[in-house]
Design a protein around this motif. Structure first.
Motif, PDB file in Angstrom:
ATOM      1  N   ILE A  11      67.161  62.344  49.330  1.00 16.24           N
ATOM      2  CA  ILE A  11      68.070  61.277  50.044  1.00 16.24           C
ATOM      3  C   ILE A  11      67.104  59.845  49.914  1.00 16.24           C
ATOM      4  O   ILE A  11      67.614  58.874  49.595  1.00 16.24           O
ATOM      5  CB  ILE A  11      68.020  61.529  51.521  1.00 16.24           C
ATOM      6  N   VAL A  12      65.697  60.000  50.085  1.00  9.36           N
ATOM      7  CA  VAL A  12      64.854  58.719  49.912  1.00  9.36           C
ATOM      8  C   VAL A  12      64.789  58.237  48.542  1.00  9.36           C
ATOM      9  O   VAL A  12      64.684  57.218  48.362  1.00  9.36           O
ATOM     10  CB  VAL A  12      63.315  59.326  50.685  1.00  9.36           C
ATOM     11  N   ALA A  13      64.762  59.236  47.252  1.00 10.19           N
ATOM     12  CA  ALA A  13      64.449  58.732  46.356  1.00 10.19           C
ATOM     13  C   ALA A  13      65.805  58.063  45.723  1.00 10.19           C
ATOM     14  O   ALA A  13      65.617  57.088  44.946  1.00 10.19           O
ATOM     15  CB  ALA A  13      64.234  59.885  45.202  1.00 10.19           C
ATOM     16  N   VAL A  14      66.899  58.722  46.120  1.00  8.83           N
ATOM     17  CA  VAL A  14      68.128  58.055  45.522  1.00  8.83           C
ATOM     18  C   VAL A  14      68.129  56.653  46.318  1.00  8.83           C
ATOM     19  O   VAL A  14      68.863  55.922  45.584  1.00  8.83           O
ATOM     20  CB  VAL A  14      69.250  59.241  45.760  1.00  8.83           C
ATOM     21  N   THR A  18      68.679  53.519  44.092  1.00 11.64           N
ATOM     22  CA  THR A  18      69.759  52.514  44.253  1.00 11.64           C
ATOM     23  C   THR A  18      69.393  51.114  44.530  1.00 11.64           C
ATOM     24  O   THR A  18      69.968  50.238  44.030  1.00 11.64           O
ATOM     25  CB  THR A  18      70.774  53.186  45.206  1.00 11.64           C
ATOM     26  N   TYR A  19      68.431  51.040  45.372  1.00  9.42           N
ATOM     27  CA  TYR A  19      68.143  49.482  45.725  1.00  9.42           C
ATOM     28  C   TYR A  19      67.211  49.002  44.599  1.00  9.42           C
ATOM     29  O   TYR A  19      67.546  47.845  44.372  1.00  9.42           O
ATOM     30  CB  TYR A  19      67.303  49.707  47.047  1.00  9.42           C
ATOM     31  N   LEU A  20      66.553  49.657  44.198  1.00  7.96           N
ATOM     32  CA  LEU A  20      65.598  49.061  42.876  1.00  7.96           C
ATOM     33  C   LEU A  20      66.228  48.663  41.900  1.00  7.96           C
ATOM     34  O   LEU A  20      65.934  47.703  41.003  1.00  7.96           O
ATOM     35  CB  LEU A  20      64.524  49.740  42.715  1.00  7.96           C
ATOM     36  N   LYS A  21      67.220  49.544  41.338  1.00  8.50           N
ATOM     37  CA  LYS A  21      68.039  49.418  40.126  1.00  8.50           C
ATOM     38  C   LYS A  21      69.162  48.826  40.342  1.00  8.50           C
ATOM     39  O   LYS A  21      69.810  48.616  39.136  1.00  8.50           O
ATOM     40  CB  LYS A  21      68.012  50.894  39.496  1.00  8.50           C
ATOM     41  N   ARG A  22      69.789  48.422  41.565  1.00 10.11           N
ATOM     42  CA  ARG A  22      70.837  47.727  41.695  1.00 10.11           C
ATOM     43  C   ARG A  22      72.208  48.489  41.229  1.00 10.11           C
ATOM     44  O   ARG A  22      73.258  48.109  40.805  1.00 10.11           O
ATOM     45  CB  ARG A  22      70.989  46.375  41.346  1.00 10.11           C
ATOM     46  N   TYR A  23      72.185  49.771  41.496  1.00 13.76           N
ATOM     47  CA  TYR A  23      73.302  50.815  41.294  1.00 13.76           C
ATOM     48  C   TYR A  23      74.425  50.552  42.146  1.00 13.76           C
ATOM     49  O   TYR A  23      73.817  50.006  43.422  1.00 13.76           O
ATOM     50  CB  TYR A  23      72.574  52.110  41.048  1.00 13.76           C
ATOM     51  N   PRO A  24      75.525  50.657  41.833  1.00 14.68           N
ATOM     52  CA  PRO A  24      76.550  50.608  43.079  1.00 14.68           C
ATOM     53  C   PRO A  24      76.327  51.761  44.115  1.00 14.68           C
ATOM     54  O   PRO A  24      76.264  52.964  43.986  1.00 14.68           O
ATOM     55  CB  PRO A  24      77.926  50.848  42.317  1.00 14.68           C
ATOM     56  N   PHE A 109      78.067  45.877  51.987  1.00 11.65           N
ATOM     57  CA  PHE A 109      78.706  47.400  51.956  1.00 11.65           C
ATOM     58  C   PHE A 109      77.720  48.301  52.588  1.00 11.65           C
ATOM     59  O   PHE A 109      78.175  49.004  53.669  1.00 11.65           O
ATOM     60  CB  PHE A 109      78.818  47.929  50.642  1.00 11.65           C
ATOM     61  N   ALA A 110      76.221  47.988  52.450  1.00 10.54           N
ATOM     62  CA  ALA A 110      75.477  48.852  53.214  1.00 10.54           C
ATOM     63  C   ALA A 110      75.396  48.698  54.575  1.00 10.54           C
ATOM     64  O   ALA A 110      75.266  49.567  55.393  1.00 10.54           O
ATOM     65  CB  ALA A 110      74.038  48.545  52.629  1.00 10.54           C
ATOM     66  N   LEU A 111      75.736  47.438  55.133  1.00  8.08           N
ATOM     67  CA  LEU A 111      75.592  47.070  56.668  1.00  8.08           C
ATOM     68  C   LEU A 111      77.073  47.626  57.082  1.00  8.08           C
ATOM     69  O   LEU A 111      76.722  48.369  58.308  1.00  8.08           O
ATOM     70  CB  LEU A 111      75.943  45.777  56.875  1.00  8.08           C
ATOM     71  N   CYS A 112      77.903  47.624  56.320  1.00  3.73           N
ATOM     72  CA  CYS A 112      79.191  48.327  56.725  1.00  3.73           C
ATOM     73  C   CYS A 112      79.338  49.842  56.651  1.00  3.73           C
ATOM     74  O   CYS A 112      80.265  50.357  57.305  1.00  3.73           O
ATOM     75  CB  CYS A 112      80.532  47.802  56.007  1.00  3.73           C
TER      76      CYS A 112
END
Length: 196
Positions: A11-14, A18-24, A109-112
């Motif tokens: 969970i932490v790694a993904v 996602t945050y660092l690589k700007r994945y959807p 989206f993260a906030l939502c």
């Protein structure tokens, strides 16, 4: 438990990747939830009870008084009770979350997703009572938040939807949201569950 540590690390790694690589984010959340469910299934193989992954990453209302367990307020959104629970949540997260993220961006989206997920957890813990040991699992509150955001921000939009094995390419958002709530009523029995 080793499986729970692997789940927590995943969970932490993904989320970090996602945050660092700007994945959807919506798509990564779907993959992450399915991956954690697979890990839970492997961990419980041959047992009729919930796995250690579900028990250790799920949230219990009495954890409010145990700061060492506060991380489960986040991890409970990635652990589901059974196959139908995870499949319905992830199907609607794909159908609703992806178009919402395309419109409002990853941060919005993260906030939502995360804020409603935490608010729904707080509400359920309050209703159950903060001394309760009931196990709360699933992303239903977070998915409901994304659906509510799409319905509020883009009420006239049309999105794709599955009704059983029937694929409908353009359905009004309000119908999709209504279908999700209709499906959730019977499956929500599993989000607050007693384990053995």
């Amino acid at each position: 438990d080793l499986y729970s540590l692997v789940g927590l690390g995943t969970i932490v790694a993904v989320l970090l990747l996602t945050y660092l690589k700007r994945y959807p984010l919506a798509q990564m959340l779907v993959l992450l939830n399915l991956g954690i469910f697979l890990l839970s299934t492997i961990a419980a193989w041959g047992s009729p009870y919930l796995s250690e992954v579900q028990r250790e990453l799920g949230f219990r209302p009495y954890y409010v008084g145990e700061p060492a367990q506060w991380f489960t307020a986040l991890t409970h959104m990635f652990v589901h009770a059974d196959l139908l629970h995870v499949l319905f949540n992830m199907l609607f997260l794909m159908l609703i979350g992806v178009p919402l993220e395309e419109r409002i961006g990853r941060r919005g989206f993260a906030l939502c997703f995360f804020i409603p997920g935490l608010l729904a957890l707080g509400l359920e813990a309050t209703v159950r009572g903060f001394g309760s040991g009931i196990l709360i699992l699933g992303a239903s509150g977070a998915v409901a938040g994304t659906m509510g955001a799409l319905l509020f921000l883009y009420p006239k939009d049309e999105i794709p939807m599955f009704l059983g094995f029937i694929f409908l390419p353009r359905v009004p958002v309000w119908i999709s949201v209504g279908a999700w709530f209709a499906i959730q009523a019977p499956t929500e029995i599993h989000t607050g569950t007693r384990d053995r």
